[in-house]
Design a protein around this motif. Sequence first.
Motif, PDB file in Angstrom:
ATOM      1  N   THR A 235       0.422  -0.958   0.390  1.00  0.00           N
ATOM      2  CA  THR A 235      -0.223  -0.135  -0.150  1.00  0.00           C
ATOM      3  C   THR A 235       0.529   0.837   0.090  1.00  0.00           C
ATOM      4  O   THR A 235       1.556   1.557   0.491  1.00  0.00           O
ATOM      5  CB  THR A 235      -0.746   0.195   1.171  1.00  0.00           C
ATOM      6  N   TRP A 246       1.584 -10.014   0.126  1.00  0.00           N
ATOM      7  CA  TRP A 246      -0.182 -10.453   0.120  1.00  0.00           C
ATOM      8  C   TRP A 246      -0.351 -12.332   0.320  1.00  0.00           C
ATOM      9  O   TRP A 246       0.333 -12.357   0.014  1.00  0.00           O
ATOM     10  CB  TRP A 246      -0.734  -9.888  -0.636  1.00  0.00           C
ATOM     11  N   HIS A 277      -3.332  -4.871   6.984  1.00  0.00           N
ATOM     12  CA  HIS A 277      -3.573  -3.804   5.483  1.00  0.00           C
ATOM     13  C   HIS A 277      -4.570  -4.799   4.245  1.00  0.00           C
ATOM     14  O   HIS A 277      -4.406  -5.981   4.464  1.00  0.00           O
ATOM     15  CB  HIS A 277      -2.058  -3.545   4.378  1.00  0.00           C
ATOM     16  N   TYR A 325      -4.926   2.587  -4.885  1.00  0.00           N
ATOM     17  CA  TYR A 325      -4.679   1.814  -3.584  1.00  0.00           C
ATOM     18  C   TYR A 325      -5.900   3.369  -2.733  1.00  0.00           C
ATOM     19  O   TYR A 325      -6.072   2.343  -1.313  1.00  0.00           O
ATOM     20  CB  TYR A 325      -3.309   2.294  -2.742  1.00  0.00           C
ATOM     21  N   TYR A 329      -7.847  -0.126  -1.379  1.00  0.00           N
ATOM     22  CA  TYR A 329      -6.594  -1.063  -0.498  1.00  0.00           C
ATOM     23  C   TYR A 329      -7.403   0.534   1.246  1.00  0.00           C
ATOM     24  O   TYR A 329      -7.678   1.613   0.849  1.00  0.00           O
ATOM     25  CB  TYR A 329      -5.674  -0.264  -1.188  1.00  0.00           C
ATOM     26  N   THR A 331      -6.627  -0.185   5.424  1.00  0.00           N
ATOM     27  CA  THR A 331      -6.159  -0.046   6.626  1.00  0.00           C
ATOM     28  C   THR A 331      -6.314  -0.530   7.896  1.00  0.00           C
ATOM     29  O   THR A 331      -6.744   0.162   8.241  1.00  0.00           O
ATOM     30  CB  THR A 331      -4.375   0.272   6.796  1.00  0.00           C
TER      31      THR A 331
END
Length: 639
Positions: A235, A246, A277, A325, A329, A331
């Motif tokens: 990320t 990942w 993430h 992201y 994406y 977190t």
Amino acid sequence: MKRNRILRVVSISILAFMLQGCLKEKYNNYLESIANDSTDIEDPILTDLKFPSDFNFRTETIVSVNIIDDSPNVLYEVYAYSDELINSLDSITGPLPNKLFERLPFNGSIQESVALSLIIDNLFIIRKSNERIDDFVVPIIQNSAAYSYNGSSGKNASSKITVENNKSNTDCANVYGQRYYTDLSNTIITSNGNVNTIANIQLPKQGVSAIISATEVDGVELKNRLSLAGAGFSTPIFTFSGYNFWISSRIDTNNDQDGYVEFEMTFDSPVQNLLMHFRSVDASMYQFVGEQHSETLLSGGQEFSYDDSQRILKDIDSRSRGRYYRDGYGTILISATSGTFDKIVWRRIDDPTTNSQNDSNWFTFSEVEICNDQDGDGVTDSVDEYPDDATKAYSTTYPSSSTKASLVFEDLWPFKGDYDFNDTALDYSIIKIFNSSNQLVAIDFDYVVTSDGAGFVNSVAFEIEGLNPNNVASITGQILEGGVFNLASNGTESGQQHTVVALFDDHSNLVNQENIVSVTFVNPISDTTLDFAPFNPFLVANGEREKEIHLANYEPTSLGNSQPEVSGNNADVDGSYTTENGLPWAINAIESFPLLQEKEPINTGYLHFEEWGLSGGQNRRDWYKDLPNYRNRAKLKVN
């Protein structure tokens, strides 16, 4: 006829200069070569063009960055908002390019001046805290970019989730500065019935290892089992120290709303916080069910929602696929509800609001620094760029942390040359190093000599105006063997009003070799007392110390002579380091660019150099870029 007259004049001038007897035979041969070859140039002849007399051929400008934020535990990263950055934001790799600096506010503010390309109109700023991560674009107005935090910022402001509301244990967590990835390079993946594991997950900063087990429930299929989704994925909003993998967990719930896959991550030693993430939750959801931890959505807050009561993470648009992201994406901060935890438990469940099949999802982890400050300078290790040195904490890089500038010279000054600008050339960056109080304590010059196109030996040095030579403790990394520079005991050149740092005195021995020259101060100083990078670079031609060649309209050092007595056609009659038509002998470009072939003037390889120069820098400010119809590659050394 015109060219014949030029050739006769140049030849006579060269002959007279040769009679002085002060140059080596190699230099004489070089001058004769120039006289024979440099006039054989296709029209338009560069030396006949008339450039504005006051034009300095600079490709950058100085921008003042002012950030106001008195929040505790907050970090800012500042980038040039360039095409390269935008392309990176649209990809899945990191870290982001063109970083200028990252810094904690000092006394509630960050004030920094940076050199930016004239084509940059905005800054990209990332604000990191333990509560959230925001990114936003700040316009540059009249060479200034200002931002004040007022409690909400950036694209995720509407979905802010506070740590206090989630009751997370982050009293001593520095999420905002983390850069420690979990090591998945030596994991062991196994499958035993409906239980799948990925073992030997290493948290190197804390010396902890972990194992993840995944169990299918009510007929759910864990397709392809657990697997690693390649190296290099990251990320970009986080900066990892190395490659990051990942974990892929492709499942199929067969539209059974009661089915799920349960993941249990256990640690051999307890931890306090961890960052999880994730990518592309799609039509499935993550539900956290472990009792030892709570969760906080840090980024992806407009694209993902997190239900505090149900502890469910969900993609707002379940139909999305393969987004960049900032959209696909996110977190989550996993924090201990009390003290520490040794287990994280979550599920992948079907989204009852859609009939879409669950597909591939990816997740990975990074560590959170726990308030270590091993050098005791008041800046935690997760933010401190020099965690083992109490005198250093941060840095600012010209032109950026991922790029270098190009400095190129013609060395026949004050006579005209062939203007291929490859007699001596280097790609370089300047790193200014600050202590925890944002005072300047050192400067590094990181350079590579990229060309040895001269017929004689050249030297390069930088004058740093505003830096007293007596305030320099030491200079290391200089490569000086020819006796061109007379150095004081601290490595500065003797007899100078301002500090002069000599990098090398023979460029021919250094081509394609990276070197770093480090300047350390006796006492910290304010950055505002110095001239701006790139300071005042210059070349000393063929060991003649007073023969300094500077950028256009710059001043010589105390030991230089901008108006030497010479026999021949002096093309720099006013000592401005430009010809009577305004053409320079040195150019500094804020971005590295390929050099010209021998005897090919710069305008033949860079097709918009003329327009840029003739307009006084108003047009084609990006003349050095690799864009369609900008370069004649046949004229360049790198095609």
